[in-house]
Enzyme design. Structure first.
Site, PDB file in Angstrom:
ATOM      1  N   GLY A 105       6.314   4.480  -3.662  1.00 12.36           N
ATOM      2  CA  GLY A 105       5.776   5.421  -4.688  1.00 12.36           C
ATOM      3  C   GLY A 105       7.152   6.455  -4.996  1.00 12.36           C
ATOM      4  N   ASP A 111      15.146  11.511   2.494  1.00 14.07           N
ATOM      5  CA  ASP A 111      14.442  10.778   3.341  1.00 14.07           C
ATOM      6  C   ASP A 111      14.964  10.440   4.577  1.00 14.07           C
ATOM      7  OD1 ASP A 111      12.564   8.628   3.865  1.00 14.07           O
ATOM      8  OD2 ASP A 111      14.190   7.068   3.723  1.00 14.07           O
ATOM      9  N   HIS A 128     -10.577 -28.268  -9.899  1.00 14.65           N
ATOM     10  CA  HIS A 128     -11.050 -29.096  -8.756  1.00 14.65           C
ATOM     11  C   HIS A 128      -9.867 -29.809  -8.164  1.00 14.65           C
ATOM     12  CE1 HIS A 128     -14.102 -31.086  -6.627  1.00 14.65           C
ATOM     13  NE2 HIS A 128     -13.516 -32.195  -6.661  1.00 14.65           N
TER      14      HIS A 128
END
Length: 578
Positions: A105, A124, A552
């Protein structure tokens, strides 16, 4: 007017205008709010007209003060009062935005802000885990750890596919075995390439692999690897430090235990493993290791999969138990110690029951902790600037705009309190935050109906409310649950796990049976739910679901053919007819 006030807080100069209007501000930074490009543009314009007693755009504000329209701005420019207003309280910062932490983020808001021409810095620091595991930019959270567990699940599923292959005509001339080292080396190379792709330089974002600490309202102190300190100023900050696995604080936990983030770093096969905790990460690791043929025990103090549907969690436990995972409920470890046995080291775990009346002791080759995660926010100076946060978990309360109690400080991802710290939600929130701050947008991240997946061997995915949450929110009498077991066609030839896959749809009866929750347990459940999540967000009803033609024979078809309600099934069970 509340929206107007929020926009005014984003820039010293704010101009409410139309996209077709020409504008020239002679180099003065400003925020242009194009009313004809917004869904609430007409409402804002009516409010401004009442406030300014003028009808035509533009409406120009400086420092939150209404100057007026074009004529008043021109007059203020001629008499030099505009220059004085622009210079008053003028503050210059090194950066428009500093992001502390490289969680997905945070990287998203940084890149988006840079795309709007803003000066952005990302800090960081990535400290190694107690087991020595290290990470690149962004740490372990985000798609690195999630991707590793998804790939480990695939390794387990391939083993099952090999066992099933004989029923489909495949002949094996030799025994198939699993090589732990080969798998981990391949996975580490792949995950390493994911980290390297997070290069911010192409996005014109400054990046420092250093720790950052807030030391003033608009100042962050950066300390490099040599201990040199530097201060940088910024107009706004985003906390996106991510989280790290929680340790129970018992003797031997950090010395001898590992977490899901360390699993790929083990130089050997984990062997007999104790998984402590019933989180999604814990059950994913337990199921994967069991399917590799290892002996696995899960020790859980409270409930499995906290925050998710209780009945679905029970079905996942049943499936894992049948396939070989042992469960030890209502126990918590009190000590982990290393013992020598036959020349090799093993781990002895001592645990006590929740009521304190029983003691457990067992020996394992590996002890893996999965008891939750804490946000990495305790040493970044939140106290210094007055940001409120949970002292125990480190998580930060935020409002619907991801803003903390300090107006220019925001938090995203795992740093937020009371929200799923999921990568896709954090990335979405980061992009929208940048657009609100620097592009005049008003869209906020919608944290409701966020789809989630648990990559256990029998995969579980959900979107919307759990059955318990729906009953609590709307009342049990107003909720109808349609459900069914199903058997994937590809499982019929090897006659595997009949009536283990399960799906249920939770509907709000008074609202035309609007679907408020979809839950699927079976192959590729995450892929199934990703598509249905769009429909749930668009207000899907049971009638619309029934009118949808299924494909299906695929697993997702079961959601279009649900006719049996849980209420009727329970009644049959009580009468003994089921």
């Amino acid at each position: 007017m509340a929206t107007v006030e929020g926009l005014l807080s984003q820039s010293k100069v704010v101009i409410f205008t139309m996209a077709t209007c020409s504008r020239s501000t002679q180099g003065v930074p400003y925020l242009a709010v194009d009313l004809d490009q917004r869904g609430d543009g007409q409402e804002i314009q009516r409010g401004l007209q009442r406030l300014a007693q003028q009808r035509d755009v533009p409406f120009v504000f400086v420092d939150g003060r209404l100057i007026g329209g074009l004529e008043k701005i021109q007059q203020a420019h001629r008499d030099r009062t505009l220059d004085k207003l622009l210079s008053m309280g003028q503050e210059t910062y090194d950066y428009d935005l500093v992001v502390i932490g490289g969680e997905p983020g945070g990287l998203a808001v940084a890149k988006e802000a840079a795309a709007y021409g803003k000066r952005v810095l990302v800090l960081d620091p990535v400290a190694p885990a107690p087991a020595g595991t290290t990470w690149g930019l962004g740490g372990s959270r985000g798609h690195v750890t999630c991707a590793s567990r998804k790939l480990m699940q695939q390794a387990a599923l391939l083993g099952q596919a090999v066992r099933d292959s004989g029923k489909f005509g495949w002949e094996r001339e030799e025994r198939v075995s699993h090589n732990w080292s080969d798998m981990t080396e391949t996975l580490k190379r792949r995950l390493g390439s994911l980290r390297e792709s997070r290069d911010l330089r192409d996005d014109r974002v400054s990046y420092l692999n250093t720790s950052g600490e807030l030391v003033g309202p608009h100042t962050v102190k950066v300390t490099d690897t040599k201990g040199k300190e530097t201060c940088h100023s910024a107009a706004a900050f985003v906390i996106a430090t991510g989280g790290r696995p929680r340790y129970p604080g018992i003797p031997g936990d950090r010395e001898y235990c590992v977490t899901g983030e360390d699993l790929l770093q083990l130089p050997r096969c984990p062997g007999r493993t104790l998984v402590v905790g019933g989180s999604g990460a814990g059950l994913e690791c337990a199921g994967f290791l069991c399917d590799l043929g290892l002996e696995v025990t899960v020790m859980v103090r409270s409930v499995l999969l906290p925050g998710l549907d209780r009945k679905m969690a029970q079905k996942i436990e049943n499936h894992m138990f049948v396939h070989g995972v042992s469960f030890l409920h209502r126990f918590a470890p009190t000590k982990v110690e290393q013992v020598q046995e036959g020349g090799s080291a093993r781990l002895r775990v001592t645990a006590v029951s929740a009521d304190g009346t029983e003691t457990y002791e067992g020996e394992f080759d590996t002890v893996l902790l999965a008891i939750g995660r804490d946000a990495c926010t305790h040493n970044i100076g939140l106290d210094c600037v007055g940001v409120r946060y949970n002292l125990k978990s480190g998580k930060i309360p935020v409002d619907e705009e991801d803003r903390t109690n300090v107006r220019h400080v925001f938090a995203l991802g795992e740093a937020q309190e009371g929200r799923w710290g999921l990568r896709p939600a954090a990335v979405q929130a980061g992009r929208l935050l940048a657009r609100r701050l620097y592009a005049g947008h008003s869209t906020k991240c919608d944290y409701t109906n966020v789809p989630v997946t648990v990559f256990t061997p029998m995969e579980y995915a959900a979107c919307g409310l759990s059955e318990e949450s729906a009953n609590h929110k709307y009342g049990e009498d107003n909720i109808e649950v349609y459900h069914s077991y199903y058997w994937p066609l590809e499982w019929t030839l090897p006659a595997r796990d009949k009536n283990s896959c399960y799906a249920k749809v939770i509907c709000h009866i008074p609202d035309s049976e609007r679907v408020v929750g979809v839950h699927v347990m079976g192959p590729n459940a995450g892929e199934v739910i990703q598509g249905f999540a769009v429909a749930v967000r668009c207000g899907l009803t049971k009638d619309q679901l029934d009118a949808t033609i299924g494909i299906h024979p695929v697993c997702a078809e079961v959601l279009t053919t649900l006719t049996v309600t849980q209420r009727s099934s329970d009644a049959l069970a009580v009468r003994g007819n089921c």
